[in-house]
Motif scaffolding. Structure first.
Motif, short mmCIF file in Angstrom:
data_model
loop_
_atom_site.label_atom_id
_atom_site.label_comp_id
_atom_site.label_asym_id
_atom_site.label_seq_id
_atom_site.Cartn_x
_atom_site.Cartn_y
_atom_site.Cartn_z
N ALA A 135 40.24 24.17 26.87
CA ALA A 135 40.73 22.83 26.53
C ALA A 135 39.66 22.03 25.80
N LEU A 136 38.41 22.14 26.28
CA LEU A 136 37.32 21.38 25.64
C LEU A 136 37.05 21.89 24.23
N THR A 137 37.06 23.23 24.07
CA THR A 137 36.82 23.78 22.73
C THR A 137 37.93 23.35 21.79
N ALA A 138 39.17 23.35 22.30
CA ALA A 138 40.30 22.93 21.46
C ALA A 138 40.13 21.46 21.06
N LEU A 139 39.67 20.63 22.00
CA LEU A 139 39.43 19.21 21.69
C LEU A 139 38.37 19.08 20.60
N SER A 140 37.33 19.88 20.75
CA SER A 140 36.25 19.85 19.78
C SER A 140 36.75 20.26 18.40
N PHE A 141 37.54 21.32 18.37
CA PHE A 141 38.07 21.80 17.09
C PHE A 141 39.01 20.76 16.48
N ALA A 142 39.83 20.15 17.34
CA ALA A 142 40.75 19.12 16.84
C ALA A 142 39.97 17.96 16.24
N ALA A 143 38.84 17.59 16.87
CA ALA A 143 38.04 16.48 16.35
C ALA A 143 37.52 16.82 14.96
N LEU A 144 37.06 18.06 14.79
CA LEU A 144 36.54 18.45 13.47
C LEU A 144 37.67 18.48 12.44
N ALA A 145 38.82 19.02 12.84
CA ALA A 145 39.96 19.07 11.91
C ALA A 145 40.38 17.66 11.52
N MET A 146 40.31 16.75 12.49
CA MET A 146 40.65 15.35 12.23
C MET A 146 39.67 14.75 11.22
N ALA A 147 38.39 15.04 11.41
CA ALA A 147 37.39 14.52 10.48
C ALA A 147 37.68 15.05 9.07
N TYR A 148 38.12 16.31 8.97
CA TYR A 148 38.46 16.87 7.67
C TYR A 148 39.69 16.19 7.09
N ALA A 149 40.70 16.01 7.95
CA ALA A 149 41.96 15.45 7.46
C ALA A 149 41.76 14.02 6.96
N THR A 150 40.85 13.27 7.60
CA THR A 150 40.66 11.88 7.18
C THR A 150 39.46 11.71 6.25
N SER A 151 38.91 12.83 5.76
CA SER A 151 37.77 12.78 4.84
C SER A 151 36.64 11.92 5.38
N ASP A 152 36.22 12.23 6.59
CA ASP A 152 35.11 11.50 7.20
C ASP A 152 33.80 12.11 6.72
N PHE A 153 33.25 11.53 5.63
CA PHE A 153 32.06 12.14 5.03
C PHE A 153 30.78 11.80 5.79
N SER A 154 30.92 11.11 6.91
CA SER A 154 29.72 10.92 7.72
C SER A 154 29.41 12.19 8.50
N VAL A 155 30.32 13.17 8.46
CA VAL A 155 30.06 14.49 9.03
C VAL A 155 29.56 15.39 7.90
N ALA A 156 28.34 15.89 8.05
CA ALA A 156 27.72 16.63 6.94
C ALA A 156 28.59 17.81 6.51
N ASN A 157 29.20 18.47 7.49
CA ASN A 157 30.02 19.64 7.21
C ASN A 157 31.24 19.27 6.36
N VAL A 158 31.83 18.12 6.63
CA VAL A 158 32.98 17.66 5.86
C VAL A 158 32.53 17.31 4.44
N TRP A 159 31.43 16.60 4.35
CA TRP A 159 30.92 16.21 3.05
C TRP A 159 30.65 17.43 2.18
N ASP A 160 30.16 18.49 2.81
CA ASP A 160 29.76 19.68 2.08
C ASP A 160 30.96 20.52 1.63
N ASN A 161 32.09 20.39 2.30
CA ASN A 161 33.19 21.32 2.05
C ASN A 161 34.54 20.66 1.85
N SER A 162 34.53 19.39 1.50
CA SER A 162 35.82 18.74 1.32
C SER A 162 35.72 17.69 0.23
N HIS A 163 36.86 17.20 -0.19
CA HIS A 163 36.91 16.19 -1.25
C HIS A 163 38.14 15.35 -0.99
#
Lengths: 379, 663
Positions: free
Chosen positions: B47-75
């Motif tokens: 459940a915790l890993t799923a929450l963690s993954f959902a948080a990252l997916a959410m950051a990607y979906a909303t283009s949260d470029f304060s996350v280095a990984n999102v900034w590096d791999n999304s637009h």
């Protein structure tokens, strides 16, 4: 604050997952012999089905049945100590249980305090773009303007406003697009054409190409005295080796420019450099913008040199942080060559090549560019 | 939200450490309470890993470029679907997906493993926890997807354009479900070794996991192959690229495992071998992860290369492969051997299958690692390509495929090969007919092509024969045939479907390789070209604008016999400004099972454009066959046998075995 509440709840939940089974009443697991018996029983019934289906001869089926029965008998003999019920928890068990329950909060909070940034909120792009413009950074304002133009691509005024901003942010190819759109939608003007020319030239690392030249000439048709267009056209001539014509162009500008024009010092500087014959190989990246020129013209030569050094160092630093910037590297290499710092220029060239890999297109571009400046990659 | 995800990840790591140690102690000390900790902790960890993954997916979906990984791999301009799939289109995110699936399977064992003996369950969960703990540590220490940027950039650096495709939504999750699914088989094996005993029902517990993992891995590889086929624009479906091999080796070993587990389940034989195969299969999955993630191999898949990551994964690899094999060496001798069998029997056939499959695995392994070894020793770069594999892998596969239809028809313990051969006469006749038809009417030039088609038909008809014989076709009355057919165990259908799928895939490969045609030419707008009886007219290049790219679309009209347009095929060259990359989108028209495939090359100065055309007969069968294989695994999973193995209270009290069954 909310984050800490969530973190606390999560920690509590995780600790409970460890604590509850340890605190619960006595349990009895099923012994493995029960499972084995079930399997053998099923094997026997499957054997019967196979015989019925004619897949196996009766004699062989008998043999197989005997084999399974032998396994069942062995099962009864073996494993007599069918796992006595759990003993009373010993000291060691209690210790393990306590350590396990404590480990969850200690490990997680300890690690998170090292790795996390709890004070940094999430920053979804749409929220950042929706906040009060007065609090936004230039980047955010530009992004907002871009979003607006993506929705209303025919807003010529929007492109007109954005284009010079791009130019100042050194996003030259975006500036080219913006100027082109502004001209297409809002019509020609000397300032737009001259800006387009400057953007094209800057995107090419300061080289006044045929495209740029055409834009500057269009600007002059609308405003023959446009200083930017005149300045760059002369620069183009200098780059082609037509130094005398360039000098003549600049001198004509100097005579026509009003005393307080910010272009005066840029022209004077260009004239001085063309006199030293260095313009042909190294040209300033772009015409200085009004603010820079104002500042530079009121400085002593030492101060001016210091300012140029700072600007180049700033560019160098920017490239260390964000190295995949082809134009930036070319600008840096040229700047060092113009400043006479050949070693640093060579270093910049090698670093630029290293970023993109020695057999990439960029590397070839860099090398060719460096050769055109009279610089080679290695000693 | 982002930090909540980060915290959940750290918490999941802490739980995985508890999950490793407490049940393991519990099993050793025979403490039921400590063993019981494994279950709830595994579920919570998931459940915790799923929450963690959902948080990252959410950051990607909303283009949260304060996350280095999102900034590096999304637009921000990417379509939403690619923003979300971009979550695992990079090293950090894909490792998070890896552990998400790992904890998911661990959670499944915990949730549905109540019918397992307590110590086995505790040990399985402990091993699963240990794998999880090392990978959590790997992520947190070297590849943290939640690293932040302050101040946040306003725009990201875009996802690699090749990955901006629906394939990314399907291929990695399927592949990881396969790779990681084998971790359960591994955990069961290591747990059995720790206990020093294998229960009779062990194989029944492991088999569904093997089936699930094998099914997803089959799908993942097939999807990856199709993706490479249409996206890379070379028209090939398999390149023997080291990264492809990395996924193919666990598949070969997993297929062997699937078969040897049957012997173990039915006859209690091959126990030790099955255990070893389970360990090897997951080891190869880990090796695949290492090869792809360490940057030892450079390819599309090597999202990022970083030496510390390579060393870390190498340590994980050494720990698990070395550790489990050492444990195997210590404990294997204490395991009891099972029943005996005659060489000509179902068991014998399955052993033959295992011999060929493991040899094939070894061949691929050598072909993949040899260039690395040469490079390490002599600094020479060599590449082992298709010729090596065609010469070694091909000849290994042919006898195996010839033997496949015999296997399911042979009886256990002692089989009658002549009786089986008699039953297969019809299939043989069909294959012979296929060879003759191919040689006489389609292509007489290549004997191999005709034989290949014959082999494919042999497999397909052999699978059908299996069902027909088991339904009693030809020996009993029609009414009974139907009743028998309906009453056949699901696993029989599963076997037949999987073997049928194998035949279809073989047919697709042979058809494409032997009868495909290609043309490369330079075309002007309005020109027509003929290829294998199809006429195409090039209508011209049209510029178009995508959300985050611009493209030149080449339109081609497929002309019917009367010259009218029957279909329009478009192939385009896309240019992504942010990464300054171009990609080729191939144009594909499916006709029956075959495809017309075309891709645009460079533009000439005179307005012409280079066009590559392929006619690929039966090519869709390659992937269609894989889908049939997956369906076979799914049907087999529904077999009632796999639900047995749990002692029901009622039966236990009934006591002894019904006397009627005893001799």
């Amino acid at each position: 604050m909310l984050f800490w509440v969530i973190a606390a709840i999560l920690t509590l939940g995780a600790s409970l997952a460890v604590l509850l089974p340890l605190a619960g009443g006595p349990k009895r697991g099923s012994a493995s012999s029960d499972h084995d018996l079930e399997v053998y029983r099923d094997q026997l019934s499957e054997l019967d089905r196979d015989v019925a289906r004619g897949l196996i001869q009766p004699a062989e089926a008998e043999e197989a049945r005997a084999e399974i029965a032998r396994r069942i008998l062995r099962l009864d003999n073996a494993d007599p100590a069918a796992k006595t019920a759990a003993r009373q928890p010993s000291m060691a068990t209690r210790l393990v249980a306590t350590a396990a329950v404590l480990a969850v909060p200690l490990v997680s909070w300890g690690l998170y305090s090292q790795l996390g940034s709890p004070d940094l909120p999430s920053q979804p792009l749409s929220e950042r773009l929706a906040k009060n413009p007065a609090e936004s950074s230039v980047d955010e304002l530009v992004a907002r303007a871009e979003a607006h133009l993506a929705a209303n691509p025919t807003d010529g005024r929007g492109w007109d406003v954005l284009a010079p901003v791009y130019l100042r942010m050194q996003r030259f190819s975006d500036a080219v697009t913006a100027y082109r759109n502004a001209i297409r939608l809002d019509g020609d003007s000397a300032a737009r054409q001259a800006g387009l020319g400057e953007a094209i030239a800057s995107a090419a690392g300061g080289i006044v190409s045929a495209d740029a030249q055409a834009a500057f000439e269009a600007a002059l048709k609308l405003d023959p005295a446009n200083p930017k267009a005149n300045f760059y056209l002369a620069m183009g001539m200098a780059q082609e080796g037509r130094t005398e014509e360039a000098t003549a162009g600049w001198q004509k500008m100097l005579a026509a420019l009003p005393q307080d024009s910010p272009w005066r010092s840029a022209v004077e500087q260009a004239l001085a450099e063309s006199a030293k014959q260095s313009v042909a190989s190294g040209v300033p990246a772009k015409g200085p913008d009004a603010g820079d020129v104002d500042a530079a013209s009121s400085m002593s030569p030492q101060d001016r040199e210091a300012m140029i050094d700072t600007m180049v160092a700033g560019l160098d630093e920017k490239l260390r942080q964000n190295p995949r910037d082809t134009e930036g590297w070319m600008q840096l290499i040229r700047s060092y060559v113009v400043l006479g710092k050949t070693d640093q220029a060579r270093d910049a060239l090698n670093r630029g090549i290293a970023v993109f890999g020695s057999d990439s297109d960029e590397a070839k571009k860099f090398t060719a560019f460096a050769v055109s400046l009279g610089l080679t990659a290695t000693e | 939200m982002v930090e909540t995800g980060h915290f959940a990840l750290v918490l999941a790591f802490a739980l995985s450490v508890v999950q490793t140690l407490v049940p393991l102690f519990g099993a050793r000390m025979n403490n039921q309470k400590m063993m019981a900790v494994g279950g709830p902790v595994a579920v919570t960890g998931f459940a915790l890993t799923a929450l963690s993954f959902a948080a990252l997916a959410m950051a990607y979906a909303t283009s949260d470029f304060s996350v280095a990984n999102v900034w590096d791999n999304s637009h921000s301009l990417q379509p939403l679907i690619y923003k979300i799939t971009g979550t695992w289109g990079n090293h950090e995110g894909s490792m998070l997906l890896w552990v998400l699936i790992l904890t998911f399977f661990g959670g499944l064992v915990a949730a549905f493993g109540s019918n397992l003996p307590a110590t086995l369950r505790a040990n399985v969960l402990a091993v699963q926890g240990a794998i999880g703990a090392t990978f959590f540590l790997f992520i947190l220490a070297t590849s943290n997807p939640f690293a932040r940027l302050n101040p946040a950039p306003i725009e990201g650096r875009d996802l690699n354009p090749i990955l901006q495709d629906l394939g990314l939504a399907i291929h990695p999750p399927l592949l990881y479900l396969g790779y990681v699914g084998f971790s359960i088989c591994f955990s069961f094996s290591v747990a059995a070794l720790i206990e020093g005993r294998i229960d009779a029902s062990w194989a029944r517990w492991v088999r569904p996991w093997t089936l699930v993992a094998w099914m997803f891995l089959t799908g993942g590889i097939a999807m990856g192959s199709y993706w490479a086929y249409y996206e890379l624009g070379w028209g090939g479906f398999w390149f023997w690229d080291p990264v492809e091999n990395a996924s193919f080796m666990p598949w070969l070993a997993g297929t062997a495992l699937l078969h040897s587990a049957i012997v173990m389940e039915k006859r209690s034989a091959l126990k030790i071998w099955t255990l070893l195969l389970a360990i090897l299969t997951f080891s190869l999955s880990l090796l695949g992860t290492f090869l792809v993630r360490s940057g030892v191999l450079t390819s599309v898949h090597a999202f990022a290369t970083d030496p510390t990551r390579g060393v870390f994964i190498l340590c994980i690899l050494t720990l698990f492969i070395g550790g489990s094999l050492a444990l195997f060496a210590f404990r294997a001798s204490s395991l009891t051997a099972g029943g005996l069998f005659h060489p000509i029997s179902r068991e014998g056939a399955l052993v033959l299958n295992n011999l060929f499959l493991t040899t094939a695995t070894a061949t691929v392994l050598i072909g993949t690692l040899y260039p690395l070894a040469v490079e390490a020793v002599s600094a020479d770069k060599i590449s082992v390509g298709a010729p090596f594999f065609n010469l070694t892998f091909g000849p290994l596969m042919v006898p195996l495929l010839v033997a496949v239809p015999f296997g399911p028809l042979l009886a256990w313990k002692r089989g009658d090969i002549f009786a089986v051969a008699q039953r297969l006469m019809a299939a043989f006749a069909a294959a012979l007919l296929a060879v003759l038809v191919t040689a006489l009417f389609i292509d007489g030039a290549s004997v191999f092509a005709a034989l290949g088609v014959g082999l494919a038909f042999w497999l397909i008809c052999g699978a059908l024969t299996d069902i027909a014989v088991k339904s009693g076709f030809g020996s009993v009355a029609p009414g009974i045939i139907f009743r028998r057919f309906a009453g056949l165990p699901r696993s029989v259908f599963g076997t037949a479907l999987a073997h049928l799928g194998l035949g279809l895939t073989t047919l697709g490969i042979v058809g494409t390789l032997c009868f495909g045609t290609e043309k490369i030419l330079s075309m002007h707008a309005g020109e027509t070209v003929q290829l294998s009886g199809h006429t195409l007219r090039f209508e011209g290049l049209y510029p178009a604008q995508g959300p985050n790219y611009s493209e030149d679309r080449g339109r081609f009209a497929l002309l019917g016999a009367d010259g009218s347009t029957t279909a329009v095929i478009t192939s385009s060259k896309r240019s992504y400004p942010v990464r300054q990359m171009t990609t080729t989108e191939s144009g594909i028209k499916t006709i029956g099972f075959s495809q017309l495939y075309l891709s645009l090359g460079d533009e000439g100065t005179d307005g012409s454009v280079v066009v590559r055309l392929w006619w690929k007969p039966l090519v869709t069968l390659i992937w269609g066959g894989s889908l049939v294989m997956m369906a076979g695994a799914a049907v087999s999973l529904m077999d009632r046998r796999l639900r047995v193995g749990a002692p029901s209270r009622r039966r236990k009290s009934a006591g002894a075995v019904p006397s009627a069954s005893l001799p």
